[in-house]
Design an enzyme around this catalytic site. Sequence first.
Site, PDB file in Angstrom:
ATOM      1  N   ASP A 480       0.861  -1.166  -0.234  1.00  0.00           N
ATOM      2  CA  ASP A 480      -0.028   0.004  -0.105  1.00  0.00           C
ATOM      3  C   ASP A 480       0.746   1.339   0.077  1.00  0.00           C
ATOM      4  OD1 ASP A 480      -2.216   1.527   0.054  1.00  0.00           O
ATOM      5  OD2 ASP A 480      -2.892   0.982   2.400  1.00  0.00           O
ATOM      6  N   GLU A 483       2.445   5.137  -4.225  1.00  0.00           N
ATOM      7  CA  GLU A 483       2.286   5.854  -5.314  1.00  0.00           C
ATOM      8  C   GLU A 483       3.599   6.815  -5.574  1.00  0.00           C
ATOM      9  OE1 GLU A 483      -1.184   4.889  -3.645  1.00  0.00           O
ATOM     10  OE2 GLU A 483       0.126   5.798  -2.608  1.00  0.00           O
ATOM     11  N   ASP A 556      -9.213   4.084  -1.948  1.00  0.00           N
ATOM     12  CA  ASP A 556      -9.991   4.432  -0.631  1.00  0.00           C
ATOM     13  C   ASP A 556     -11.410   4.929  -0.995  1.00  0.00           C
ATOM     14  OD1 ASP A 556      -7.744   3.479   0.717  1.00  0.00           O
ATOM     15  OD2 ASP A 556      -7.057   5.654   1.125  1.00  0.00           O
TER      16      ASP A 556
END
Length: 905
Positions: A480, A483, A556
């Site tokens: 996770d 990015e 999300d």
Amino acid sequence: EHDGVGRFKRFRVPDVLETERGAKGCVINESKHVKRFKTHFSVSLGNERCYESENTRIKHRNTRLDVFFSPFYVVLRDLDTNMILVSLNDRKLLRFERQNEVPKAPVISSPEEVHDEKEIKSENHAADEQNEFNYDSLYDDDETMNEQEELLKDDEVVLNGIQCDGCFSEQFDGHTDPKRRGPESFGLDIKFHSASHVFGIPEHANTFALKDTKSIALGALQGDENVDPYRLYNLDVFEYELNDPLGLYGSVPLIVSSSESHSSAVLWLNAAETYIDVHHNVDEKSISTHWFSESGVLDVILFPGGPGLSNSFEQYLELTGQPAMPSRFALGYHQCRWNYRDDADARAVDAEFDRRELPYDVLWLDIEHTNGKRYFTWDYSRFPDPEKLQRDIARRGRKMVTIIDPHIKRDDAYPVHKQAQINNWYVKKADGTTDFNGWCWPGDSSYFDFMSTTVRKAWTSFFNPTSYRHFTEFLYTWVDMNEPSVFNGPEQTMPKDLIHSGGWEHRDVHNMYGMEVQRATFDALLNARDGQDRPFVLSRSFFAGSQKYGAVWTGDNTAEWSHLRASIPMLLSLQISAIVFSGADVGGFFGNPSPELLVRWYQAAAFQPFFRGHAHLDTDRREPWLFGEDNTARISHALRERYAYLPMWYTLFAAVSLGNYLPFDSTAPPMRPLLWHYGQQVPQVSEIEDEWLVGDALLVAPILHEAAKTRIVQFPFLKSSDRWYDVYDSGRMVELVGRGRSLESKEFDVTMDRMLVFQRGGSITCRQQRVRRSSVSMAFDPFTLIVALDADGNAGGELYIDDGRSYLYRDTNAFSLRQFEMSQSSNLKSWTKSGSEKGFTGESSMIERIVISGIKSVPSSISITIDNQHRQAQFYYKVYANTITIKNPRLPIAKGNWSVSLNFK
């Protein structure tokens, strides 16, 4: 660092194209393929095969590429139809900023000079509108390069006589981006001829078909109320908004065009921040796009495609790689939450699934399971014996997943950080030597530099019981925040002037960083199990080629009906961009879903590729049994239907993962827009984004609005006699009068129990209908064949079976690819198209029933033939549904040649 002529090198994206991994592409023969003229040259490959594999299924068009010199213009043409497919620089929007060192001192313009400059800009804008671009100005070799060690802090300088605001420094939200290489962006317009729609360029919470933007250069009017350009820039976006062109967690710079006659595609292979404008030229039935990136090289790949989306999709996979073949368990249901509190909580959830006979395959642990957010560790106050927990859950055929993010807590007592610091494994600050530190979940953190081959190899060394205590063969990984997310960074990500391996700035590599994290983790799991076990890695961030390394999810989302609806076009965009193992968090990550919304989300997600329930730390608990017995039963039905269709899902993933060398009927995403199969003949389906197809057999129309009492379903028809069967209404045929090449609508009454799924007439699907704890428990279960006849009494389908977890299908041919065909309502037969029929778990499984829908009369008898042995079968006929059920035919599912004959007097 420089290229030898005074300029910095430009970054070219590695690790995406299969040709870099040893694949052999076409070789251009100068005398055979190339023709040179005074104004241009042409490359004609025709439709010949020039690829290494004789088994390649890729269809190659008879095409020619024309490259004109002045003005620069590129045309890709289909020679069979003489149709232009794609052109570059049609509107003469090519710009290529040449890098410059920062001038030693700012040049202050006088008011008169500024006035003259504005006039020049105005004249240039008018010239652009008249397509009179001066290309010589792009390639002026008389510029001088000034060397300067420190960047200019003033963001207003004059470059080549023109004021250049922000060329060497930009301010954003309190952050400064010093551009030591100066302006280096570039842009180009790309036109899709005879196109009605374009799709792709995920990830955006927007429509499936791309909408027009505000681009004046492409023809939009000044007053048009269109959206801003689509942005590709991977970000950790908190509570993202819908119907927004803002880029989200991942980027695939692939755009796909569609029309009634053909489909083509373009890959803009660049990992820097990128924007795309879109404009539909309605009068000429074409679509213009304008691409511009901040840095890197202009690397544009054209896919000539073919009649439908499948052609460009297969060509794209050939270039960027087939999706990883998942283990069977990964296609089951995943139960996750931030966070299951401790060992007792995790065990209680696992036990309750068993008590209520709810199937699931994977239990997930989020960041709170670690020791102070130190990845590769456990909090022993919460999980005193992690290995025993994993093994106890594995005894019921299940797996576990733990989260491991790329940011590492800066703590000298933490071995992972200590090794990274000593070995220079972290991303560096702009000076190229100091470790960058930013703020993330652990607090002060540094980030592994996954652009480095050395660092990726080092990452794999942590996936073993010595470095990662209690790492068992039942544990898989979730990456996770890749990015990457930096809480105190610009736009909550890394500053663009950070330095990666090779001296590249972060601005060059940003969009592919997340893919490299997933890639390194995939390789780590593969190496940890000696290459014998298929890795499962879920990643939030992705790039072109990420399909080779595992699954992604849409990030999300929120517990709102609008987010349930938005998940469909988001997933369809990922599917056609080859990110096929994708899904959305069931129920929404933020907020608390109503019982109705949660049930409807489970009913929809059961027919999407990646199926996971997940929720935020601050939300109410939402395990399937917490919303009343009626709703538990509804969720249970959705879960059981997912598992009943696992043989179909597994076959669809095998087709897209292994279809480059095995004879599957097609290579396509498991979840498909209606456009995939019906776009040419029924162009209206291009606008449908609230329904989808699973393979070519099932049409799914979920309930997407609160308190819905009815639902209108749109059915595509290629001919008036086409049929659709209602899966959850006893397999009865939907009463519709198709007009041929049309889209027909029917309204259905819906209750909370109702799921609207329809099987196409002419298809055969395989199900396993025994209720089990997990997919592993189903390995030896019998199968049910569902035969849905078309108007001529014909149907076909296929099934792929192997051991569900290893690479023995590749290494020892231990698999079976079966074909099923029924003709003229009377003869069903099966044979092995490929594989050894032995050496894998489940090879001896049997068929326990065959259901045939669309039979208009009762046969007098049914006979079975296998290995030249004949016997009669028992069956019964449902008059109201026109279905025949053959009971216990005792036929093998994975081997042998057999037939079933319906005898009519």
